[in-house]
Design a protein around this motif. Structure first.
Motif, PDB file in Angstrom:
ATOM      1  N   LEU A  96       4.819  12.151  -4.663  1.00  0.00           N
ATOM      2  CA  LEU A  96       4.093  11.155  -5.453  1.00  0.00           C
ATOM      3  C   LEU A  96       2.576  11.278  -5.324  1.00  0.00           C
ATOM      4  O   LEU A  96       1.852  11.095  -6.308  1.00  0.00           O
ATOM      5  CB  LEU A  96       4.514   9.744  -5.031  1.00  0.00           C
ATOM      6  N   ALA A  97       2.089  11.574  -4.121  1.00  0.00           N
ATOM      7  CA  ALA A  97       0.640  11.547  -3.874  1.00  0.00           C
ATOM      8  C   ALA A  97      -0.172  12.450  -4.807  1.00  0.00           C
ATOM      9  O   ALA A  97      -1.203  12.006  -5.339  1.00  0.00           O
ATOM     10  CB  ALA A  97       0.355  11.886  -2.409  1.00  0.00           C
ATOM     11  N   PRO A  98       0.233  13.713  -5.047  1.00  0.00           N
ATOM     12  CA  PRO A  98      -0.571  14.550  -5.949  1.00  0.00           C
ATOM     13  C   PRO A  98      -0.640  13.989  -7.373  1.00  0.00           C
ATOM     14  O   PRO A  98      -1.682  14.093  -8.036  1.00  0.00           O
ATOM     15  CB  PRO A  98       0.172  15.894  -5.933  1.00  0.00           C
ATOM     16  N   GLN A  99       0.446  13.365  -7.814  1.00  0.00           N
ATOM     17  CA  GLN A  99       0.452  12.778  -9.159  1.00  0.00           C
ATOM     18  C   GLN A  99      -0.453  11.549  -9.220  1.00  0.00           C
ATOM     19  O   GLN A  99      -1.183  11.345 -10.189  1.00  0.00           O
ATOM     20  CB  GLN A  99       1.878  12.382  -9.548  1.00  0.00           C
ATOM     21  N   ILE A 100      -0.403  10.737  -8.163  1.00  0.00           N
ATOM     22  CA  ILE A 100      -1.259   9.547  -8.111  1.00  0.00           C
ATOM     23  C   ILE A 100      -2.728   9.952  -8.078  1.00  0.00           C
ATOM     24  O   ILE A 100      -3.565   9.376  -8.783  1.00  0.00           O
ATOM     25  CB  ILE A 100      -0.912   8.693  -6.878  1.00  0.00           C
ATOM     26  N   GLU A 154       0.710  17.304 -15.727  1.00  0.00           N
ATOM     27  CA  GLU A 154       1.221  18.667 -15.581  1.00  0.00           C
ATOM     28  C   GLU A 154       0.731  19.253 -14.261  1.00  0.00           C
ATOM     29  O   GLU A 154      -0.467  19.450 -14.072  1.00  0.00           O
ATOM     30  CB  GLU A 154       0.753  19.535 -16.754  1.00  0.00           C
ATOM     31  N   MET A 155       1.643  19.501 -13.341  1.00  0.00           N
ATOM     32  CA  MET A 155       1.276  20.119 -12.071  1.00  0.00           C
ATOM     33  C   MET A 155       2.531  20.595 -11.359  1.00  0.00           C
ATOM     34  O   MET A 155       3.627  20.092 -11.601  1.00  0.00           O
ATOM     35  CB  MET A 155       0.500  19.136 -11.181  1.00  0.00           C
ATOM     36  N   THR A 189       2.776   5.088 -16.837  1.00  0.00           N
ATOM     37  CA  THR A 189       4.032   5.606 -16.293  1.00  0.00           C
ATOM     38  C   THR A 189       3.999   7.128 -16.186  1.00  0.00           C
ATOM     39  O   THR A 189       3.391   7.805 -17.016  1.00  0.00           O
ATOM     40  CB  THR A 189       5.234   5.213 -17.172  1.00  0.00           C
ATOM     41  N   ILE A 190       4.628   7.629 -15.147  1.00  0.00           N
ATOM     42  CA  ILE A 190       4.848   9.065 -14.998  1.00  0.00           C
ATOM     43  C   ILE A 190       6.338   9.252 -14.746  1.00  0.00           C
ATOM     44  O   ILE A 190       6.847   8.880 -13.691  1.00  0.00           O
ATOM     45  CB  ILE A 190       4.036   9.670 -13.839  1.00  0.00           C
ATOM     46  N   ARG A 230      -2.027   9.978   2.058  1.00  0.00           N
ATOM     47  CA  ARG A 230      -2.014  11.276   1.365  1.00  0.00           C
ATOM     48  C   ARG A 230      -2.913  11.246   0.134  1.00  0.00           C
ATOM     49  O   ARG A 230      -3.607  12.215  -0.161  1.00  0.00           O
ATOM     50  CB  ARG A 230      -0.584  11.639   0.964  1.00  0.00           C
ATOM     51  N   VAL A 231      -2.875  10.120  -0.582  1.00  0.00           N
ATOM     52  CA  VAL A 231      -3.734   9.986  -1.756  1.00  0.00           C
ATOM     53  C   VAL A 231      -5.201  10.016  -1.334  1.00  0.00           C
ATOM     54  O   VAL A 231      -6.026  10.707  -1.948  1.00  0.00           O
ATOM     55  CB  VAL A 231      -3.423   8.675  -2.512  1.00  0.00           C
ATOM     56  N   ALA A 232      -5.519   9.289  -0.261  1.00  0.00           N
ATOM     57  CA  ALA A 232      -6.899   9.274   0.229  1.00  0.00           C
ATOM     58  C   ALA A 232      -7.363  10.669   0.628  1.00  0.00           C
ATOM     59  O   ALA A 232      -8.490  11.076   0.322  1.00  0.00           O
ATOM     60  CB  ALA A 232      -7.007   8.314   1.426  1.00  0.00           C
ATOM     61  N   ALA A 233      -6.474  11.411   1.295  1.00  0.00           N
ATOM     62  CA  ALA A 233      -6.827  12.769   1.717  1.00  0.00           C
ATOM     63  C   ALA A 233      -7.071  13.672   0.517  1.00  0.00           C
ATOM     64  O   ALA A 233      -8.028  14.462   0.496  1.00  0.00           O
ATOM     65  CB  ALA A 233      -5.726  13.345   2.600  1.00  0.00           C
TER      66      ALA A 233
END
Length: 314
Positions: free
Chosen positions: A75-79, A173-174, A61-62, A103-106
């Motif tokens: 969401l994508a940077p966290q994933i 953390e980001m 969980t986040i 976005r996650v793939a990129a």
């Protein structure tokens, strides 16, 4: 051995059934572990629900206030960060998954595999192309993480209730992007079953004739406890809102029973119902393409046939 991360889709504090379908695909890869990642501002109930899905090894969980709404840019940077150490990242091929997975793939620097309908190996999959008229084999590079969306209509939902996977909170953390913000969510409210997960669907097309005439579709659907769908022609004509559209540019569904009323059967519509169980077609045109794939066909005036059907149902 592979290790898979499934991104949970949810709304209003409940998991979407698409999550359990994505888990089924993950289990088919025969990986070392299948973990589910829940991102929300309130992860507790969602994580508990995900932990019950059979085949799930861990629930991660986040919890951040920024995750209150499913914005792909947030969401994508966290994933991508949570995906470190995973061989596969899977998301359902729904509006949510199609938004966030690219976005996650990129961010991970890989090419996405879209609409996985079957797993042939740890990095080999089948997916439809040309509006479902052809199926191709896709092999992903095993030296990189696989980011894929799962064609939910092709997979059964994994059973829920007999599992109790451990839940672990991640601290990511980001600094998150601020150029995208949530304004509002507009969606139709209905007591009928959800179109994408319903076992029975009654759809109407241009042949229904008008927005007012579409009441006959709603009435039949309510009679048999079905969701309501529509062809693009009916949506474009203003008979129903676009969230009811079934087909290539609408929702891809796989109900046990699909009733197509006044729908000619354009290839774009048929793409959306390829995985349906029993297809019943009602159309006054005996040459309509829908009859080529229908299990049961009725040729005649829908305004006469439907009342007779309702009477027969009792």
């Amino acid at each position: 051995m592979s290790k898979i991360l499934v991104i949970a889709e949810h709304l209003d504090g409940k998991l979407n059934p698409s999550t359990a379908r994505a888990v089924s695909a993950a289990v088919a890869v025969k990986s070392e572990a299948v973990d589910v990642l829940v991102l929300s501002d309130k992860v507790g109930p969602l994580a508990a629900e995900a932990a019950k899905i059979e085949g799930v090894s861990h629930v991660l969980t986040i919890a951040r206030v920024e995750n209150a709404h499913p914005l792909a840019a947030i969401l994508a940077p966290q994933i991508a960060k949570a995906a470190a150490g995973y061989s596969h990242v899977l998301a359902p091929s729904t509006t949510f998954g199609k938004d966030v997975a690219p976005r996650v793939a990129a961010l991970l620097g890989v090419a996405q595999v879209s609409d996985v309908m079957s797993v042939e190996g740890s990095h080999a999959f089948k997916r439809p192309i040309y509006a479902g008229n052809a199926i191709i084999n896709v092999e992903a590079d095993p030296s990189h993480a696989v980011v894929a969306t799962i064609r939910t209509a092709s997979w059964p939902a994994a059973n829920s209730g007999n599992n109790s996977a451990p839940i672990e909170a991640l601290n990511v953390e980001m600094n998150l992007p601020t150029h995208t913000r949530f304004v509002e969510l507009k969606q139709g409210k209905s007591d009928r079953p959800d179109l994408q997960s319903a076992n029975k669907v009654v759809s109407g097309g241009r042949g229904v004739g008008s927005k007012e005439n579409f009441e006959i579709i709603y009435k039949l659907a309510d009679k048999i406890g079905a969701a309501v769908g529509a062809s693009r022609a009916a949506v474009d004509a203003g008979y129903v809102p676009n969230e009811l559209q079934v087909g290539q540019t609408g929702k891809i569904i796989a109900p046990e029973l699909y009733v197509a009323i006044g729908i000619s059967g354009a290839i774009q519509h048929l793409t959306g119902i390829k995985d349906a169980g029993t297809i019943v077609a009602i159309n006054k045109d005996a040459e309509a393409p829908i009859f080529e794939i229908a299990d049961i066909g009725l040729v005649g005036d829908l305004f006469k046939l439907i009342p007779e059907l309702e009477q027969a149902i009792g």
